[in-house]
Motif scaffolding. Structure first.
Motif, PDB file in Angstrom:
ATOM      1  N   ARG A 247       0.848  -1.193   0.000  1.00  0.00           N
ATOM      2  CA  ARG A 247       0.000   0.000   0.000  1.00  0.00           C
ATOM      3  C   ARG A 247       0.879   1.237   0.000  1.00  0.00           C
ATOM      4  N   ASN A 248       0.423   2.299  -0.700  1.00  0.00           N
ATOM      5  CA  ASN A 248       1.193   3.532  -0.724  1.00  0.00           C
ATOM      6  C   ASN A 248       0.859   4.394   0.486  1.00  0.00           C
ATOM      7  N   GLY A 249       1.356   5.611   0.525  1.00  0.00           N
ATOM      8  CA  GLY A 249       1.177   6.472   1.680  1.00  0.00           C
ATOM      9  C   GLY A 249      -0.273   6.829   1.967  1.00  0.00           C
ATOM     10  N   GLU A 250      -1.148   6.776   0.950  1.00  0.00           N
ATOM     11  CA  GLU A 250      -2.566   7.066   1.168  1.00  0.00           C
ATOM     12  C   GLU A 250      -3.352   5.813   1.526  1.00  0.00           C
ATOM     13  N   GLY A 251      -2.698   4.676   1.719  1.00  0.00           N
ATOM     14  CA  GLY A 251      -3.382   3.436   2.056  1.00  0.00           C
ATOM     15  C   GLY A 251      -3.956   2.723   0.852  1.00  0.00           C
ATOM     16  N   GLU A 252      -3.638   3.160  -0.373  1.00  0.00           N
ATOM     17  CA  GLU A 252      -4.177   2.546  -1.578  1.00  0.00           C
ATOM     18  C   GLU A 252      -3.358   1.310  -1.927  1.00  0.00           C
ATOM     19  N   ALA A 253      -4.054   0.201  -2.272  1.00  0.00           N
ATOM     20  CA  ALA A 253      -3.362  -1.043  -2.647  1.00  0.00           C
ATOM     21  C   ALA A 253      -2.625  -0.841  -3.963  1.00  0.00           C
ATOM     22  N   THR A 254      -1.375  -1.315  -4.014  1.00  0.00           N
ATOM     23  CA  THR A 254      -0.537  -1.150  -5.201  1.00  0.00           C
ATOM     24  C   THR A 254       0.264  -2.412  -5.466  1.00  0.00           C
ATOM     25  N   ILE A 255       0.780  -2.514  -6.693  1.00  0.00           N
ATOM     26  CA  ILE A 255       1.770  -3.536  -7.063  1.00  0.00           C
ATOM     27  C   ILE A 255       3.117  -2.814  -7.161  1.00  0.00           C
ATOM     28  N   MET A 256       4.091  -3.263  -6.385  1.00  0.00           N
ATOM     29  CA  MET A 256       5.398  -2.597  -6.357  1.00  0.00           C
ATOM     30  C   MET A 256       6.487  -3.589  -6.744  1.00  0.00           C
ATOM     31  N   SER A 257       7.331  -3.190  -7.707  1.00  0.00           N
ATOM     32  CA  SER A 257       8.486  -4.007  -8.115  1.00  0.00           C
ATOM     33  C   SER A 257       9.758  -3.231  -7.779  1.00  0.00           C
ATOM     34  N   VAL A 258      10.711  -3.899  -7.167  1.00  0.00           N
ATOM     35  CA  VAL A 258      11.960  -3.270  -6.715  1.00  0.00           C
ATOM     36  C   VAL A 258      13.133  -3.918  -7.441  1.00  0.00           C
ATOM     37  N   ARG A 259      14.041  -3.089  -7.962  1.00  0.00           N
ATOM     38  CA  ARG A 259      15.286  -3.573  -8.566  1.00  0.00           C
ATOM     39  C   ARG A 259      16.456  -2.755  -8.009  1.00  0.00           C
ATOM     40  N   GLN A 260      17.518  -3.465  -7.592  1.00  0.00           N
ATOM     41  CA  GLN A 260      18.701  -2.823  -7.035  1.00  0.00           C
ATOM     42  C   GLN A 260      19.650  -2.409  -8.157  1.00  0.00           C
ATOM     43  N   LEU A 261      20.327  -1.246  -7.977  1.00  0.00           N
ATOM     44  CA  LEU A 261      21.355  -0.807  -8.911  1.00  0.00           C
ATOM     45  C   LEU A 261      22.686  -1.444  -8.531  1.00  0.00           C
ATOM     46  N   THR A 262      23.512  -1.703  -9.528  1.00  0.00           N
ATOM     47  CA  THR A 262      24.801  -2.356  -9.270  1.00  0.00           C
ATOM     48  C   THR A 262      25.920  -1.362  -9.039  1.00  0.00           C
ATOM     49  N   GLN A 263      25.791  -0.141  -9.534  1.00  0.00           N
ATOM     50  CA  GLN A 263      26.877   0.827  -9.418  1.00  0.00           C
ATOM     51  C   GLN A 263      26.840   1.618  -8.120  1.00  0.00           C
ATOM     52  N   VAL A 264      25.669   1.789  -7.567  1.00  0.00           N
ATOM     53  CA  VAL A 264      25.499   2.564  -6.332  1.00  0.00           C
ATOM     54  C   VAL A 264      24.487   1.849  -5.452  1.00  0.00           C
ATOM     55  N   PRO A 265      24.540   2.093  -4.136  1.00  0.00           N
ATOM     56  CA  PRO A 265      23.558   1.472  -3.232  1.00  0.00           C
ATOM     57  C   PRO A 265      22.199   2.149  -3.328  1.00  0.00           C
ATOM     58  N   TRP A 266      21.624   2.129  -4.540  1.00  0.00           N
ATOM     59  CA  TRP A 266      20.293   2.682  -4.798  1.00  0.00           C
ATOM     60  C   TRP A 266      19.371   1.549  -5.239  1.00  0.00           C
ATOM     61  N   PHE A 267      18.087   1.834  -5.236  1.00  0.00           N
ATOM     62  CA  PHE A 267      17.130   0.889  -5.806  1.00  0.00           C
ATOM     63  C   PHE A 267      16.018   1.661  -6.503  1.00  0.00           C
ATOM     64  N   VAL A 268      15.450   1.030  -7.549  1.00  0.00           N
ATOM     65  CA  VAL A 268      14.351   1.606  -8.331  1.00  0.00           C
ATOM     66  C   VAL A 268      13.061   0.880  -7.934  1.00  0.00           C
ATOM     67  N   SER A 269      12.000   1.635  -7.678  1.00  0.00           N
ATOM     68  CA  SER A 269      10.701   1.052  -7.364  1.00  0.00           C
ATOM     69  C   SER A 269       9.681   1.518  -8.391  1.00  0.00           C
ATOM     70  N   ALA A 270       9.001   0.537  -9.024  1.00  0.00           N
ATOM     71  CA  ALA A 270       7.922   0.821  -9.961  1.00  0.00           C
ATOM     72  C   ALA A 270       6.595   0.496  -9.271  1.00  0.00           C
ATOM     73  N   VAL A 271       5.666   1.453  -9.249  1.00  0.00           N
ATOM     74  CA  VAL A 271       4.417   1.318  -8.482  1.00  0.00           C
ATOM     75  C   VAL A 271       3.228   1.518  -9.411  1.00  0.00           C
ATOM     76  N   TRP A 272       2.303   0.561  -9.362  1.00  0.00           N
ATOM     77  CA  TRP A 272       1.071   0.647 -10.170  1.00  0.00           C
ATOM     78  C   TRP A 272      -0.112   0.375  -9.257  1.00  0.00           C
ATOM     79  N   PRO A 273      -1.036   1.319  -9.066  1.00  0.00           N
ATOM     80  CA  PRO A 273      -2.201   1.092  -8.196  1.00  0.00           C
ATOM     81  C   PRO A 273      -3.016  -0.106  -8.663  1.00  0.00           C
ATOM     82  N   SER A 274      -3.392  -0.988  -7.707  1.00  0.00           N
ATOM     83  CA  SER A 274      -4.180  -2.184  -8.044  1.00  0.00           C
ATOM     84  C   SER A 274      -5.531  -1.801  -8.625  1.00  0.00           C
ATOM     85  N   ARG A 275      -6.070  -0.675  -8.189  1.00  0.00           N
ATOM     86  CA  ARG A 275      -7.370  -0.227  -8.709  1.00  0.00           C
ATOM     87  C   ARG A 275      -7.335  -0.097 -10.229  1.00  0.00           C
TER      88      ARG A 275
END
Length: 782
Positions: A247-275
């Motif tokens: 769920r996102n900050g507003e409590g809405e159900a979402t699908i979240m995919s996380v991928r880590q970067l190899t060059q820096v300690p960062w990560f990318v998150s892709a978020v799509w509301p389930s609605r």
């Protein structure tokens, strides 16, 4: 009330059943179809979000790699002296056309953190000191390219990320760094990622594992803290990759995919509301509801008309049965209609014939019951529905001490002791009212007033379909059994009292691990005080013999243990050093038990650990001593032949330390040695070995370091020691160092050879006026 009256009709119930069946069948089909469709949509949505996250992470990695490699290539072309770098800084920055297209800002910074030149010059950062910036400290300490954590830049307080790489002179000494700034809210490649959308409302985010937002497609605000309340983001900060529902900050159900970067300690998150992802399912469900309502409106009237015709013979059958019951009809009932209705009529006629036969047999059964109870070894009493005794067998007469003629037509409750009488009456009434069996233990009232009899009493109602006829009560004299139980309880109480005051934990478990007994000390070891019984011992604790975990099967099949030193870890994360004793009871039988005795062995083990530590460390500086240093040196020499980069040995000898002791006192000398030890430990890597070899002599082993980096590190240590001063009684005390360096060669036959070369470097440094670093090369391979 109106609904209840309407459902009183079988016709209405049948119609309601048809409607319910239609609705349930439709719902079942719809739910199954929706689940299958939702599963397919969910898989497609997850795949789409995963693909976008993976593409964005790969593209972001590629762009960061391009900038880091380009910046590193430029840094290698800037190899020059400090003075040349300072003099030509502005011209060098202006020439970096490639960097100007890749970064929002370019900076050339000297070794002390001062900005020598910048592009564009409108940023007005020239002359600014950035030595306190995280990226400068990392480049200066590691001498490697870095991509910084997000920070607030001095240019209009804008959030930025710095890509920086060190610049060296011709002697490979650090003379400064060149860095490229990427504004997180600038018109650059970061803006391209943030403007990407998944569907209409999905978005992308980039954050660091330390919990700082680099970019956010929904809020657009960088440098905001990551919402750690979201479990997926919290796991991503620990290195998680994958796709989950959240769920996102507003409590809405979402699908979240996380991928880590190899060059820096960062990560990318892709978020799509389930609605939005599951919107087709919602539209299908709405359409189905309207179709279902239309079907119900058409089917209900037709079903009502049809069922009324089918139920007409049943109404006729009911009238005939009522007449037969009231005596108004003597002939058997006879109606037409469906097979089921005719079958009911036949069964009713058969039941009426059998009832007459049953009434005749009741008298025979009563006679049989009375003859059977006469010889029973336990007391049996029959009462009427009010509780008056109608029959008592000889065994009950013997228990009460009265003949049957004195008991008949008296109240059964009167034969219960006055103190237990109310409870007995309440249980007796409950059995009749609920048609259940009541059981209890009561004191009885025999003829002799000074005699106490305990009875195990069980009462069951005598019931017909129409009414209750009375009760049958069975009484068993358990006075002697209770005396034996009381004696056993006293013995058990004494044993539990004795075990309860012991400091050792004592517990007994069955073969599955369920705890059957545990004293207070055992519960404390298990981390479950007062909650031990029936819990699984092997799930509450982990027992290790050195580094090997002991399993339940090993305890079951192994021999008894007299004294085994183990480590016990409980579910409360408490660790105990335990002296364990194990005994098997009734081994191989169905009721086999294991008895564990746990003794706290922590004091003895702490004493052993303290003695072991003191044998390998210097008590003043807390560094390794000479013996431990020699052992580490032998291990490092054994690995020298397998290393691509040579390991280096560094010996440090203090200059002018004796005057500090003589003039400032030994306490001041000891304080100086402790500070120097802290300085040495802070200057090297965690994998390096630092030791005090005795007096004012120290040694450092630098595995796979390389002579060039080791020499730079030695120069840094020499300068830091020279700067270290201690104030005492208005005077300033300090020392300098003579440092000898040598590589560990595969041909070295013993530590003495490499120590001799490093020691020779110290003597050469002293002969050259002290406060110097001297490298003694290893002999060529022969």
């Amino acid at each position: 009330m109106l609904i209840k009256r309407w459902l009183g009709s079988l016709v209405n119930r049948a119609v309601a059943l048809v409607v319910v069946v239609i609705v349930l069948s439709a719902l079942l089909v719809t739910v199954a179809g929706a689940l299958l469709s939702r599963a397919e949509l969910e898989q497609q949505a997850r795949s789409q979000v995963e693909t976008i996250a993976e593409l964005v992470a790969g593209e972001l990695n590629d762009k960061l790699v391009l900038r880091l490699e380009t910046l590193s290539h430029v840094a290698r072309s800037l190899t020059m002296s400090i003075h040349a770098l300072d003099a030509r800084a502005r011209l060098l920055v202006r020439r970096q056309t490639a960097l100007q297209h890749l970064f929002d800002g370019i900076y050339l910074i000297n070794e002390s953190g001062q900005v020598l030149a910048e592009y564009p010059e409108s940023f007005q950062q020239t002359g600014l000191n950035v030595s306190d910036r995280e990226y400068f400290r990392r480049v200066a300490s590691t001498l490697t390219p870095v991509i910084s954590e997000p920070y607030i830049s001095n240019y209009q307080d804008k959030p930025a990320v710095m890509v920086a790489t060190p610049v060296f002179d011709h002697r490979q000494r650090f003379v400064g760094m060149i860095g490229g700034a990427i504004l997180l809210d600038g018109d650059n490649f970061m803006k391209e990622f943030i403007n990407l959308r998944i569907g209409e409302t999905g978005y992308l985010g980039v954050a660091t594992r330390s919990g700082v937002t680099v970019a956010h497609g929904r809020s657009g605000r960088p440098m905001a803290p990551v919402r750690v309340a979201n479990p997926v983001l919290r796991d991503a900060m620990e290195g998680f990759e994958g796709t989950l529902q959240t769920r996102n900050g507003e409590g809405e159900a979402t699908i979240m995919s996380v991928r880590q970067l190899t060059q820096v300690p960062w990560f990318v998150s892709a978020v799509w509301p389930s609605r939005e992802a599951y919107a087709p399912i919602t539209r299908t469900a709405d359409a189905f509801i309207w179709v279902l309502l239309l079907v119900i409106v058409l089917i209900a009237p037709i079903a009502l008309w049809r069922f009324r015709r089918l139920m007409a013979p049943l109404e006729m059958l009911g009238n005939q049965i009522r007449e037969r019951h009231l005596g108004m009809r003597s002939d058997p009932v006879d109606v037409s209609g469906g097979t089921e209705i005719r079958q009911v009529a036949e069964i009713f006629n058969t039941v009426m014939d059998e009832r007459d036969e049953v009434l005749v047999s009741l008298a025979e059964r009563e006679a049989f019951f009375r003859s059977l109870t006469q010889s029973a070894p336990i007391g049996i009493v029959q009462t009427d529905v009010l509780g008056r005794i109608e029959f008592a067998n000889p065994a009950f007469e013997a228990i009460i001490g009265r003949p049957s003629e004195d008991l008949t037509q008296t109240w059964l409750a009167g034969r219960v002791h006055e103190a237990d009488r109310d409870a007995a009456i309440a249980g007796w009434k409950h059995a009749i009212r609920n048609q259940s069996v009541f059981r209890g233990r009561f004191r009885l009232a025999p003829r002799e007033p000074d005699r106490l009899i305990w009875g195990d009493v069980m009462t069951a109602p005598i019931q017909t379909p129409e009414k209750a006829l009375g009760t049958v009560t069975v009484v068993r004299d358990i006075s002697h059994e209770l005396e034996v139980e009381e004696a056993l309880r006293d013995e058990q109480q004494r044993a539990e009292t004795l075990l309860g005051v012991l400091q050792e934990g004592v517990l007994m478990v069955d073969t599955e691990g369920a705890i059957r007994y545990a004293n207070d000390a055992a519960c404390r070891f298990l981390g479950a005080e007062g909650e031990c019984l029936l819990r699984n011992f092997f799930q509450l604790v982990t027992i290790k013999d050195h580094d090997r975990e002991l399993t339940r099967q090993e305890f079951l099949t192994g021999e008894d243990l007299g004294s085994l030193y183990v480590t016990l870890l409980n579910t409360a994360s408490e660790t105990f050093d335990i002296d364990l004793t194990l005994l098997h009871i009734r081994r191989g039988l169905e009721d086999e038990r294991l008895v564990f005795v746990l003794r706290d062995d922590s004091d003895r083990r702490r004493q052993e650990e303290r003695l072991s530590w003191e044998a390998t460390h210097d008590s003043l500086t807390q560094l390794l001593n000479r013996r431990a240093f020699n052992a580490a040196l032998v291990r490092c020499m054994g690995e020298a032949g397998r290393q691509e980069v040579r390991s280096v040995l560094m010996l440090i000898d203090l200059d002018h330390f004796k005057p500090v002791n003589d003039e400032g006192g030994h306490l001041l000398g000891d304080e100086l040695l402790r500070r120097l030890a802290d300085l040495f430990k802070e200057s090297v890597r965690q994998s390096d070995t630092v030791a005090r070899l005795g007096g004012d002599e120290f040694g450092i082993i630098l595995p796979a370091c390389g002579l060039a980096r080791a020499e730079a590190l030695a120069e840094k240590i020499r300068a830091n020691v020279e700067d270290l001063r201690i104030e005492h009684d208005g005077r300033s005390f300090g020392v300098t160092t003579c440092i000898g360096l040598t590589e560990l060669a595969p041909d070295d036959s013993s530590p003495r050879e490499s120590m001799g070369r490093a020691d020779e470097g110290c003597y050469l440094a002293k002969s050259r006026g002290r406060n110097a670093v001297v490298v003694v090369p290893s002999p060529p391979a022969g």
